[in-house]
Design a protein around this motif. Structure first.
Motif, PDB file in Angstrom:
ATOM      1  N   LEU A 150       0.829  -1.217   0.000  1.00 18.38           N
ATOM      2  CA  LEU A 150       0.000   0.000   0.000  1.00 18.38           C
ATOM      3  C   LEU A 150       0.863   1.267   0.000  1.00 18.38           C
ATOM      4  O   LEU A 150       0.569   2.250  -0.681  1.00 18.38           O
ATOM      5  N   SER A 151       1.979   1.218   0.765  1.00 20.00           N
ATOM      6  CA  SER A 151       2.856   2.390   0.867  1.00 20.00           C
ATOM      7  C   SER A 151       3.909   2.422  -0.239  1.00 20.00           C
ATOM      8  O   SER A 151       4.774   3.293  -0.248  1.00 20.00           O
ATOM      9  N   ARG A 152       3.832   1.456  -1.156  1.00 19.05           N
ATOM     10  CA  ARG A 152       4.821   1.320  -2.242  1.00 19.05           C
ATOM     11  C   ARG A 152       6.248   1.275  -1.689  1.00 19.05           C
ATOM     12  O   ARG A 152       7.125   1.990  -2.151  1.00 19.05           O
ATOM     13  N   PHE A 153       6.408   0.468  -0.651  1.00 16.70           N
ATOM     14  CA  PHE A 153       7.717   0.229  -0.018  1.00 16.70           C
ATOM     15  C   PHE A 153       8.351   1.520   0.516  1.00 16.70           C
ATOM     16  O   PHE A 153       9.561   1.665   0.552  1.00 16.70           O
ATOM     17  N   LEU A 154       7.497   2.430   0.963  1.00 15.53           N
ATOM     18  CA  LEU A 154       7.942   3.732   1.478  1.00 15.53           C
ATOM     19  C   LEU A 154       9.022   3.633   2.570  1.00 15.53           C
ATOM     20  O   LEU A 154      10.011   4.357   2.501  1.00 15.53           O
ATOM     21  N   PRO A 155       8.875   2.730   3.576  1.00 18.00           N
ATOM     22  CA  PRO A 155       9.920   2.677   4.617  1.00 18.00           C
ATOM     23  C   PRO A 155      11.331   2.518   4.061  1.00 18.00           C
ATOM     24  O   PRO A 155      12.288   3.068   4.600  1.00 18.00           O
ATOM     25  N   PHE A 156      11.472   1.771   2.963  1.00 18.47           N
ATOM     26  CA  PHE A 156      12.810   1.528   2.408  1.00 18.47           C
ATOM     27  C   PHE A 156      13.272   2.653   1.493  1.00 18.47           C
ATOM     28  O   PHE A 156      14.458   2.908   1.365  1.00 18.47           O
ATOM     29  N   ARG A 157      12.313   3.346   0.885  1.00 19.96           N
ATOM     30  CA  ARG A 157      12.663   4.428  -0.046  1.00 19.96           C
ATOM     31  C   ARG A 157      13.170   5.669   0.697  1.00 19.96           C
ATOM     32  O   ARG A 157      13.902   6.464   0.146  1.00 19.96           O
ATOM     33  N   PHE A 158      12.753   5.824   1.955  1.00 26.16           N
ATOM     34  CA  PHE A 158      13.132   7.047   2.687  1.00 26.16           C
ATOM     35  C   PHE A 158      13.991   6.755   3.919  1.00 26.16           C
ATOM     36  O   PHE A 158      13.915   7.443   4.931  1.00 26.16           O
ATOM     37  N   LEU A 159      14.823   5.712   3.783  1.00 25.59           N
ATOM     38  CA  LEU A 159      15.705   5.324   4.879  1.00 25.59           C
ATOM     39  C   LEU A 159      16.679   6.451   5.240  1.00 25.59           C
ATOM     40  O   LEU A 159      16.901   6.746   6.417  1.00 25.59           O
ATOM     41  N   GLY A 160      17.263   7.100   4.224  1.00 28.07           N
ATOM     42  CA  GLY A 160      18.214   8.203   4.448  1.00 28.07           C
ATOM     43  C   GLY A 160      17.569   9.361   5.177  1.00 28.07           C
ATOM     44  O   GLY A 160      18.155   9.927   6.112  1.00 28.07           O
ATOM     45  N   HIS A 161      16.339   9.690   4.773  1.00 25.77           N
ATOM     46  CA  HIS A 161      15.616  10.793   5.420  1.00 25.77           C
ATOM     47  C   HIS A 161      15.320  10.448   6.885  1.00 25.77           C
ATOM     48  O   HIS A 161      15.424  11.303   7.771  1.00 25.77           O
ATOM     49  N   ALA A 162      14.982   9.172   7.129  1.00 27.87           N
ATOM     50  CA  ALA A 162      14.699   8.725   8.502  1.00 27.87           C
ATOM     51  C   ALA A 162      15.915   8.936   9.403  1.00 27.87           C
ATOM     52  O   ALA A 162      15.787   9.388  10.547  1.00 27.87           O
ATOM     53  N   ILE A 163      17.107   8.653   8.865  1.00 23.95           N
ATOM     54  CA  ILE A 163      18.345   8.826   9.650  1.00 23.95           C
ATOM     55  C   ILE A 163      18.601  10.314   9.934  1.00 23.95           C
ATOM     56  O   ILE A 163      19.014  10.684  11.037  1.00 23.95           O
ATOM     57  N   GLN A 164      18.298  11.192   8.954  1.00 19.86           N
ATOM     58  CA  GLN A 164      18.434  12.652   9.165  1.00 19.86           C
ATOM     59  C   GLN A 164      17.516  13.125  10.288  1.00 19.86           C
ATOM     60  O   GLN A 164      17.912  13.923  11.143  1.00 19.86           O
ATOM     61  N   VAL A 165      16.274  12.621  10.289  1.00 19.48           N
ATOM     62  CA  VAL A 165      15.299  13.000  11.335  1.00 19.48           C
ATOM     63  C   VAL A 165      15.815  12.546  12.692  1.00 19.48           C
ATOM     64  O   VAL A 165      15.794  13.298  13.670  1.00 19.48           O
ATOM     65  N   LEU A 166      16.312  11.310  12.741  1.00 16.10           N
ATOM     66  CA  LEU A 166      16.830  10.740  13.990  1.00 16.10           C
ATOM     67  C   LEU A 166      17.990  11.564  14.536  1.00 16.10           C
ATOM     68  O   LEU A 166      18.106  11.777  15.749  1.00 16.10           O
TER      69      LEU A 166
END
Length: 459
Positions: free
Chosen positions: A39-55
């Motif tokens: 449903l999310s079109r594999f969103l968690p994996f596509r924005f891994l880099g952005h997730a690390i920036q937020v963290l």
């Protein structure tokens, strides 16, 4: 007479756990997670880099609503998941299922990343207010705020089982076993009910000091302890793997081949087959390790200082990757390359201790003991926070402190009870927590997708 009673309680809890972990729950957790991934079109994996920036705090704003930073929310959630699930849980999986069990733990983690993204985004999207008027997040709040008051029985179901699921019984039990096996017995100290009771009292004192100080003190303790304990554990396991480097490729490949052959599975079959049983074992131990879909982590992530729910979802999805794909894999390889999974009848933390002793004779098990101690104690803090949140939802925030007393009594109970009873109890309760969490998440998933589109457009 007492022995019969104990056996019947053990069998009863085991039957409850096996019943709760039937095919419907596996479909809900894994099937539901796969649906969210597509449903999310594999969103968690596509924005891994952005997730690390937020963290790393790139988008932190001290004026945002919430109580703790993204980093503290993740470390609070990780301090409950990186712990006995990684040391004892992996050992249980391998002692029963062999190397192939690890593959199915990976599957549960990859699927769990999308589940964590959705559940933790919802925890911020639909924060509710407790009876004191303070902002709170978690499955019980996103069920009420997102689905409406008519869904309250589902929120109450989560909170009731959450109060039991948050009891630190597995952590305390395994910590006691580790102290007995690694420190006391080798030094000639007689272990039994008396020594276990003394250990329980020490843990009670230590835990009381932190948990009675509330979330700020819990998150401060977790954010200091979690990174250092992960690094120490990493270092030790890497030393074992480097010492046995020639065996690593063999066992790494075996994780894949044994996942479908199930040659080393020694438990009861599931629907008449050992492969089905191995898959179920891996998913169960994976869920126990990373808690994706169970609903515990959204309670920590729901308290994060942010007005962007998607950001918190992205941070949360890193949890199963760190927890299962990295830490559990390292533990599994350490147990496999040292050969202790085939040469000893040890289970749980004792099996991991055997691997450390084999690779580092004399001092290895003591270094593991340090990790186990910090893993367990930090988990104690986070779970106490989860339990008080569940209780405050049911009877009001002014009475939530009563949970701490139940929690403290459970530490004494866990230190003096067999491991299998405690593991089956938490397994079964986790299954019942997953039902309301996953049902609400699947219904509200389209709203998360809508929010994600808006967020990435603004970005």
């Amino acid at each position: 007479m007492i022995i019969t009673k104990n056996v019947s309680i053990d069998e009863l809890i085991k039957a409850f756990s096996n019943y709760a972990w039937g095919l419907p729950l596996v479909i809900l957790l894994i099937g539901g997670g796969l649906y969210l991934l597509v449903l999310s079109r594999f969103l968690p994996f596509r924005f891994l880099g952005h997730a690390i920036q937020v963290l790393r705090g790139k988008y932190d704003d001290p004026d945002d609503p919430g109580q703790i930073s993204h980093f503290k929310a993740l470390t609070t959630a990780l301090s409950s998941t990186i712990g006995m699930g990684n040391i004892a849980g992996v050992a249980v999986a391998i002692s029963v299922g062999g190397p192939g069990a690890m593959f199915w733990m990976w599957v549960s983690a990859v699927v769990g990343m999308s589940t964590k993204f959705f559940t933790s985004t919802l925890a911020v999207m639909y924060r509710g207010k407790d009876s004191r008027g303070e902002l709170q997040g978690g499955p019980m709040y996103f069920i009420m705020e997102g689905l409406g008051k008519s869904w309250k029985p589902l929120a109450i179901m989560f909170s009731l089982f959450g109060m039991i699921g948050a009891l630190p019984v597995v952590n305390v039990n395994q910590l006691t076993q580790a102290i007995n096996d690694i420190v006391l017995t080798p030094n000639g100290v007689e272990v039994g009910l008396k020594s276990n009771f003394i250990l329980a009292i020490i843990l009670v004192v230590l835990t009381s000091v932190i948990i009675l100080g509330g979330l700020k003190r819990i998150s401060n303790a977790a954010s200091k302890m979690v990174p250092s304990m992960v690094l120490l554990y990493f270092g030790l396991v890497l030393f074992i793997l480097i010492s046995n480097y020639e065996l690593v490729p063999k066992y790494f490949i075996m994780i894949f081949t044994d996942a479908f052959a199930a040659k080393n599975y020694s438990g009861a079959p599931f629907f008449g087959g050992v492969l089905g049983a191995l898959i179920l074992l891996g998913i169960r131990r994976g869920a126990f390790s990373n808690e994706a879909g169970i609903g515990t982590a959204p309670m920590a992530h729901g308290a994060a200082k942010t007005d962007e729910p998607i950001r918190e979802g992205l941070v949360a999805m890193l949890g199963p990757a760190i927890d299962t794909l990295v830490v559990c894999t390292l533990t599994a390889l350490a147990i496999l390359v040292t050969g202790v999974w085939e040469t000893t009848t040890d289970n749980g933390v004792s099996l991991t201790a055997s691997a450390f002793s084999h690779a580092m004779p004399g001092y290895g098990k003591y270094l593991l003991m340090v990790c186990v101690l910090i893993f367990s104690v930090s988990s104690l803090f986070s779970y106490a926070y989860y339990g008080t949140k569940c209780m405050s939802f049911i009877i009001g925030a002014d009475k939530k402190h009563y949970y701490n007393y139940i929690y403290i009594i459970s530490i004494i109970l866990a230190a003096t009870t067999p491991f299998s009873v405690m593991l089956n109890l938490i397994d079964g309760v986790f299954a019942l927590m997953a039902i309301p969490t996953m049902l609400a998440t699947l219904i509200l998933a389209p709203k998360v997708i809508k929010e994600a589109r808006k967020y990435f457009k603004r970005l």
